[in-house]
Design a protein around this motif. Structure first.
Motif, PDB file in Angstrom:
ATOM      1  N   ASP A 187      31.014  14.664 -24.996  1.00 27.82           N
ATOM      2  CA  ASP A 187      31.644  13.396 -25.343  1.00 27.82           C
ATOM      3  C   ASP A 187      33.095  13.426 -24.877  1.00 27.82           C
ATOM      4  O   ASP A 187      33.919  14.167 -25.402  1.00 27.82           O
ATOM      5  CB  ASP A 187      31.574  13.179 -26.862  1.00 27.82           C
ATOM      6  N   VAL A 188      33.402  12.624 -23.864  1.00 28.48           N
ATOM      7  CA  VAL A 188      34.759  12.569 -23.314  1.00 28.48           C
ATOM      8  C   VAL A 188      35.611  11.634 -24.174  1.00 28.48           C
ATOM      9  O   VAL A 188      35.276  10.465 -24.367  1.00 28.48           O
ATOM     10  CB  VAL A 188      34.743  12.069 -21.854  1.00 28.48           C
ATOM     11  N   GLY A 189      36.717  12.158 -24.684  1.00 28.21           N
ATOM     12  CA  GLY A 189      37.575  11.363 -25.565  1.00 28.21           C
ATOM     13  C   GLY A 189      36.908  11.133 -26.906  1.00 28.21           C
ATOM     14  O   GLY A 189      37.019  10.058 -27.497  1.00 28.21           O
ATOM     15  N   GLY A 190      36.245  12.172 -27.412  1.00 28.67           N
ATOM     16  CA  GLY A 190      35.445  12.045 -28.633  1.00 28.67           C
ATOM     17  C   GLY A 190      36.215  12.078 -29.935  1.00 28.67           C
ATOM     18  O   GLY A 190      35.612  12.022 -31.005  1.00 28.67           O
ATOM     19  N   GLY A 191      37.551  12.172 -29.867  1.00 33.83           N
ATOM     20  CA  GLY A 191      38.356  12.126 -31.091  1.00 33.83           C
ATOM     21  C   GLY A 191      38.039  13.262 -32.046  1.00 33.83           C
ATOM     22  O   GLY A 191      38.032  14.436 -31.670  1.00 33.83           O
ATOM     23  N   VAL A 243      26.937  13.238 -19.898  1.00 34.08           N
ATOM     24  CA  VAL A 243      28.266  12.908 -20.397  1.00 34.08           C
ATOM     25  C   VAL A 243      28.202  11.582 -21.133  1.00 34.08           C
ATOM     26  O   VAL A 243      27.560  10.627 -20.677  1.00 34.08           O
ATOM     27  CB  VAL A 243      29.300  12.840 -19.251  1.00 34.08           C
ATOM     28  N   PHE A 244      28.869  11.532 -22.274  1.00 33.80           N
ATOM     29  CA  PHE A 244      28.951  10.314 -23.080  1.00 33.80           C
ATOM     30  C   PHE A 244      30.415   9.913 -23.128  1.00 33.80           C
ATOM     31  O   PHE A 244      31.284  10.735 -23.432  1.00 33.80           O
ATOM     32  CB  PHE A 244      28.427  10.594 -24.494  1.00 33.80           C
ATOM     33  N   ILE A 245      30.718   8.651 -22.821  1.00 33.48           N
ATOM     34  CA  ILE A 245      32.109   8.208 -22.819  1.00 33.48           C
ATOM     35  C   ILE A 245      32.173   6.788 -23.367  1.00 33.48           C
ATOM     36  O   ILE A 245      31.674   5.849 -22.766  1.00 33.48           O
ATOM     37  CB  ILE A 245      32.734   8.342 -21.406  1.00 33.48           C
ATOM     38  N   LYS A 246      32.753   6.661 -24.551  1.00 31.80           N
ATOM     39  CA  LYS A 246      32.745   5.392 -25.273  1.00 31.80           C
ATOM     40  C   LYS A 246      34.167   4.912 -25.537  1.00 31.80           C
ATOM     41  O   LYS A 246      34.991   5.620 -26.094  1.00 31.80           O
ATOM     42  CB  LYS A 246      32.002   5.546 -26.612  1.00 31.80           C
ATOM     43  N   TRP A 247      34.409   3.680 -25.155  1.00 31.73           N
ATOM     44  CA  TRP A 247      35.694   3.021 -25.410  1.00 31.73           C
ATOM     45  C   TRP A 247      36.872   3.870 -24.956  1.00 31.73           C
ATOM     46  O   TRP A 247      37.868   4.000 -25.646  1.00 31.73           O
ATOM     47  CB  TRP A 247      35.803   2.665 -26.899  1.00 31.73           C
ATOM     48  N   VAL A 248      36.714   4.476 -23.790  1.00 33.88           N
ATOM     49  CA  VAL A 248      37.782   5.263 -23.180  1.00 33.88           C
ATOM     50  C   VAL A 248      38.245   4.596 -21.890  1.00 33.88           C
ATOM     51  O   VAL A 248      39.444   4.431 -21.644  1.00 33.88           O
ATOM     52  CB  VAL A 248      37.310   6.708 -22.885  1.00 33.88           C
TER      53      VAL A 248
END
Length: 344
Positions: A187-191, A243-248
């Motif tokens: 998760d890229v940018g997964g906080g 890869v998962f990338i949400k609201w980034v």
């Protein structure tokens, strides 16, 4: 009444809505901070005004006016027979400060002084040579500012986490098959790892890697089945099955998106890998119940980011193809989200 008169009457009504447009968010923020909805729940789901005022340490008169306004807006219901207030689905989703499915932290983040200040400099983002409302206020972009201000970073992470909870549950329910066959998901940018926590709980065969900036992951909680990894997505993205990338990506320019997506593409297997993008897709010329929200979110990007924006289908097509992907699919999953699955 002719068409011109109808439009003039509508304009007269809307004038006042814009003049006092700040009111709803200010009163809702006040209600969250006073923990009104939480207090009603702790009193068995219904409470009188005197008891509520006592519990939240407010003037009964002032609180009565606040409750009148919020009841009018659908946040509470006043039962005439008992003179007690109860919560509604709206207050349970937005006002509960300690609710598992509440997005109260998201509103508190957007309504914070730090995030409101750039709105007063929005015209800086419309400058002919390009500009940034956020930078006009703070002298740096949001990411640098947050990295040096832990309280702001936490406010942002908590807000995004509350939003992620609702979003990922929707994704798992409506298209959970997208995670089938994935052994390791990055998760890229997964906080703080909220998204991966829900994914790994719903899909126990998935091992998660939560990838974000060092100041973010260093305070992220331990999550079973999830490894926190610090790094910079512009420099390197660790390898994974998908890869998962949400609201980034909506925070970034087209060139930056293509740069990041290219690194995402290179991080997954060429034959079986995929990059799962969760973003808003604006369909110009089509209106639905969320069109206004999507366009408002685009204004949020203008206020809070350097070159971010909500993209149309055509703009996403350009970005994804520019990053070198061979194919992709787009599926609208309800509310403001679409899920884009791009294959190397």
């Amino acid at each position: 009444m002719d068409a011109k008169s109808i439009k003039e009457e509508k304009a007269e009504l809307e004038i006042w809505q814009y003049i006092f447009g700040f009111t709803p968010v200010a009163v809702v923020k006040c209600a969250i901070e006073l923990e009104i909805a939480d207090t009603i729940e702790s009193h068995g789901g219904a409470v009188s005004l005197p008891d509520l005022a006592s519990a939240v340490c407010c003037s009964p008169s002032a609180l009565g006016r606040i409750m009148r306004y919020l009841t009018h807006r659908g946040f509470f219901e006043l039962h005439e027979s008992t003179h007690k207030y109860s919560n509604t689905p709206l207050s349970l989703r937005l006002l509960l400060k300690n609710g598992a499915n509440s997005v109260a932290p998201f509103l508190l983040m957007e309504a914070s002084p730090e995030m409101l200040a750039p709105w007063h400099r929005l015209r800086a983002s419309a400058a002919p040579g390009g500009g940034s409302a956020f930078r006009a206020v703070y002298g740096e972009d949001f990411w640098d500012y947050a990295s040096q201000n832990p309280a702001v970073s936490k406010l942002f992470d908590d807000g995004i986490a509350s939003h992620a909870t609702r979003a990922i549950c929707e994704i798992i329910e409506r298209c959970g098959d997208v995670f089938e066959g994935i052994g390791c998901l990055l998760d890229v940018g997964g906080g703080d790892g909220t998204t991966l926590r829900y994914i790994t709980e719903a899909c126990p065969w998935v091992r998660g890697i939560n990838f974000d900036l060092p100041h973010v992951v260093c305070v992220a909680p331990q999550i079973r089945g999830v490894e926190h990894v610090a790094g910079d997505m512009f420099k390197h993205i660790p390898e994974a099955d998908a890869v998962f990338i949400k609201w980034v990506l909506h925070d970034r320019s087209d060139d930056e998106c293509m740069h990041v997506l290219k690194k995402c593409r290179e991080a997954v297997p060429k034959e079986t890998g995929k990059v799962i993008i969760v973003e808003t897709v604006i369909v110009e010329g089509e209106e639905d119940e969320y069109s206004d929200t999507k366009l408002a979110l685009d204004m949020v990007m203008m206020a809070h980011t350097e070159k971010g924006k909500e993209r149309t289908f055509e703009e996403w097509d350009c970005v994804i193809k520019g990053a070198g992907f061979s194919s992709y699919t787009v599926k609208h999953i309800g509310s403001i989200f679409s899920i884009i699955v791009a294959c190397p």
